[in-house]
Write a protein that holds these residues in place. Structure first.
Motif, mmCIF file in Angstrom:
data_model
loop_
_atom_site.group_PDB
_atom_site.id
_atom_site.type_symbol
_atom_site.label_atom_id
_atom_site.label_comp_id
_atom_site.label_asym_id
_atom_site.label_seq_id
_atom_site.Cartn_x
_atom_site.Cartn_y
_atom_site.Cartn_z
ATOM 1 N N ALA A 148 -7.582 -3.039 -2.582
ATOM 2 C CA ALA A 148 -6.969 -4.269 -2.064
ATOM 3 C C ALA A 148 -6.646 -4.126 -0.578
ATOM 4 O O ALA A 148 -6.842 -5.064 0.204
ATOM 5 C CB ALA A 148 -5.701 -4.601 -2.855
ATOM 6 N N TRP A 149 -6.157 -2.960 -0.170
ATOM 7 C CA TRP A 149 -5.844 -2.702 1.236
ATOM 8 C C TRP A 149 -7.102 -2.820 2.093
ATOM 9 O O TRP A 149 -7.118 -3.502 3.107
ATOM 10 C CB TRP A 149 -5.205 -1.328 1.334
ATOM 11 C CG TRP A 149 -5.067 -0.717 2.690
ATOM 12 C CD1 TRP A 149 -5.517 0.504 3.079
ATOM 13 C CD2 TRP A 149 -4.396 -1.259 3.833
ATOM 14 N NE1 TRP A 149 -5.181 0.747 4.382
ATOM 15 C CE2 TRP A 149 -4.489 -0.327 4.874
ATOM 16 C CE3 TRP A 149 -3.732 -2.455 4.079
ATOM 17 C CZ2 TRP A 149 -3.951 -0.535 6.141
ATOM 18 C CZ3 TRP A 149 -3.190 -2.676 5.339
ATOM 19 C CH2 TRP A 149 -3.299 -1.720 6.352
ATOM 20 N N ARG A 150 -8.166 -2.168 1.656
ATOM 21 C CA ARG A 150 -9.417 -2.219 2.424
ATOM 22 C C ARG A 150 -9.995 -3.634 2.460
ATOM 23 O O ARG A 150 -10.576 -4.040 3.469
ATOM 24 C CB ARG A 150 -10.431 -1.241 1.844
ATOM 25 C CG ARG A 150 -10.048 0.198 2.124
ATOM 26 C CD ARG A 150 -10.996 1.177 1.481
ATOM 27 N NE ARG A 150 -10.647 2.540 1.863
ATOM 28 C CZ ARG A 150 -11.087 3.612 1.253
ATOM 29 N NH1 ARG A 150 -11.907 3.501 0.211
ATOM 30 N NH2 ARG A 150 -10.721 4.815 1.657
ATOM 31 N N LEU A 185 -6.078 13.231 -3.865
ATOM 32 C CA LEU A 185 -6.592 12.363 -2.801
ATOM 33 C C LEU A 185 -7.809 11.580 -3.279
ATOM 34 O O LEU A 185 -7.942 10.392 -2.990
ATOM 35 C CB LEU A 185 -6.927 13.194 -1.563
ATOM 36 C CG LEU A 185 -7.398 12.424 -0.338
ATOM 37 C CD1 LEU A 185 -6.378 11.386 0.105
ATOM 38 C CD2 LEU A 185 -7.706 13.402 0.797
ATOM 39 N N ASP A 186 -8.675 12.218 -4.035
ATOM 40 C CA ASP A 186 -9.853 11.528 -4.575
ATOM 41 C C ASP A 186 -9.438 10.377 -5.488
ATOM 42 O O ASP A 186 -10.033 9.293 -5.425
ATOM 43 C CB ASP A 186 -10.750 12.505 -5.342
ATOM 44 C CG ASP A 186 -11.458 13.503 -4.442
ATOM 45 O OD1 ASP A 186 -11.525 13.272 -3.207
ATOM 46 O OD2 ASP A 186 -11.936 14.527 -4.965
ATOM 47 N N ARG A 187 -8.423 10.583 -6.338
ATOM 48 C CA ARG A 187 -7.933 9.511 -7.199
ATOM 49 C C ARG A 187 -7.354 8.369 -6.360
ATOM 50 O O ARG A 187 -7.559 7.195 -6.666
ATOM 51 C CB ARG A 187 -6.880 10.037 -8.181
ATOM 52 C CG ARG A 187 -7.448 10.868 -9.309
ATOM 53 C CD ARG A 187 -6.413 11.187 -10.384
ATOM 54 N NE ARG A 187 -5.246 11.891 -9.858
ATOM 55 C CZ ARG A 187 -5.148 13.212 -9.697
ATOM 56 N NH1 ARG A 187 -6.177 13.981 -10.031
ATOM 57 N NH2 ARG A 187 -4.047 13.759 -9.227
ATOM 58 N N SER A 203 -8.224 4.046 -6.127
ATOM 59 C CA SER A 203 -7.143 3.283 -6.759
ATOM 60 C C SER A 203 -7.281 1.787 -6.467
ATOM 61 O O SER A 203 -7.847 1.392 -5.443
ATOM 62 C CB SER A 203 -5.790 3.784 -6.261
ATOM 63 O OG SER A 203 -5.656 3.500 -4.873
ATOM 64 N N PRO A 204 -6.759 0.946 -7.346
ATOM 65 C CA PRO A 204 -6.809 -0.501 -7.108
ATOM 66 C C PRO A 204 -6.097 -0.920 -5.819
ATOM 67 O O PRO A 204 -6.559 -1.817 -5.122
ATOM 68 C CB PRO A 204 -6.114 -1.100 -8.330
ATOM 69 C CG PRO A 204 -6.223 -0.055 -9.393
ATOM 70 C CD PRO A 204 -6.215 1.258 -8.672
ATOM 71 N N MET A 259 0.833 -1.205 0.000
ATOM 72 C CA MET A 259 0.000 0.000 0.000
ATOM 73 C C MET A 259 0.866 1.253 0.000
ATOM 74 O O MET A 259 0.621 2.195 -0.752
ATOM 75 C CB MET A 259 -0.924 -0.034 1.222
ATOM 76 C CG MET A 259 -1.806 1.169 1.372
ATOM 77 S SD MET A 259 -2.918 1.358 -0.029
ATOM 78 C CE MET A 259 -3.768 2.828 0.501
ATOM 79 N N VAL A 260 1.892 1.267 0.834
ATOM 80 C CA VAL A 260 2.778 2.427 0.924
ATOM 81 C C VAL A 260 3.489 2.665 -0.407
ATOM 82 O O VAL A 260 3.477 3.786 -0.933
ATOM 83 C CB VAL A 260 3.789 2.252 2.070
ATOM 84 C CG1 VAL A 260 4.889 3.303 1.995
ATOM 85 C CG2 VAL A 260 3.081 2.316 3.421
ATOM 86 N N TRP A 261 4.112 1.626 -0.975
ATOM 87 C CA TRP A 261 4.855 1.806 -2.228
ATOM 88 C C TRP A 261 3.948 2.259 -3.368
ATOM 89 O O TRP A 261 4.325 3.161 -4.141
ATOM 90 C CB TRP A 261 5.600 0.527 -2.615
ATOM 91 C CG TRP A 261 6.806 0.292 -1.770
ATOM 92 C CD1 TRP A 261 7.013 -0.743 -0.902
ATOM 93 C CD2 TRP A 261 7.967 1.112 -1.682
ATOM 94 N NE1 TRP A 261 8.233 -0.613 -0.276
ATOM 95 C CE2 TRP A 261 8.848 0.517 -0.746
ATOM 96 C CE3 TRP A 261 8.367 2.291 -2.302
ATOM 97 C CZ2 TRP A 261 10.081 1.067 -0.420
ATOM 98 C CZ3 TRP A 261 9.611 2.832 -1.972
ATOM 99 C CH2 TRP A 261 10.440 2.230 -1.052
#
Length: 99
Positions: A73-75, A62-64, A68-69, A25-27
């Protein structure tokens, strides 16, 4: 500039499984257009508490990010990792200055 700061919590026993998911997620977030900073940090005295800090150029960036994919995936991983107790706030900030 938008600053997001706060915390998320997960069971300390899940930290090992969460680290690679958080790293992805960070990268991916750092590679996004408009991301000036993105980091997660484990609290050294409160196991399972993760500090979040993000800087975004503007609301459009921030909206984009939010669609984001990698954020999807994180959520999707939250329930498996036991991520809860999210406390994140967005602040509008001006130009930085040294302290």
């Amino acid at each position: 500039m938008l600053l997001i700061v706060g915390t998320v919590r997960l069971p300390p026993a899940n930290l090992e499984a969460a680290r690679p998911v958080m790293a992805r997620m960070v990268w991916a977030s750092r590679a996004e257009d408009g991301c000036a900073e993105y980091s997660y940090a484990e609290d050294i005295v409160d196991p399972g508490l993760i500090h979040v800090r993000e800087m975004w150029r503007d609301q459009a960036a921030l909206d984009r990010h939010f669609v984001s994919p990698h954020i999807k995936a994180w959520r999707a991983a939250w329930s498996k990792l036991g991520i809860g107790d999210r406390n994140l706030r967005v602040y509008e900030v001006g130009d930085p200055r040294a302290t």
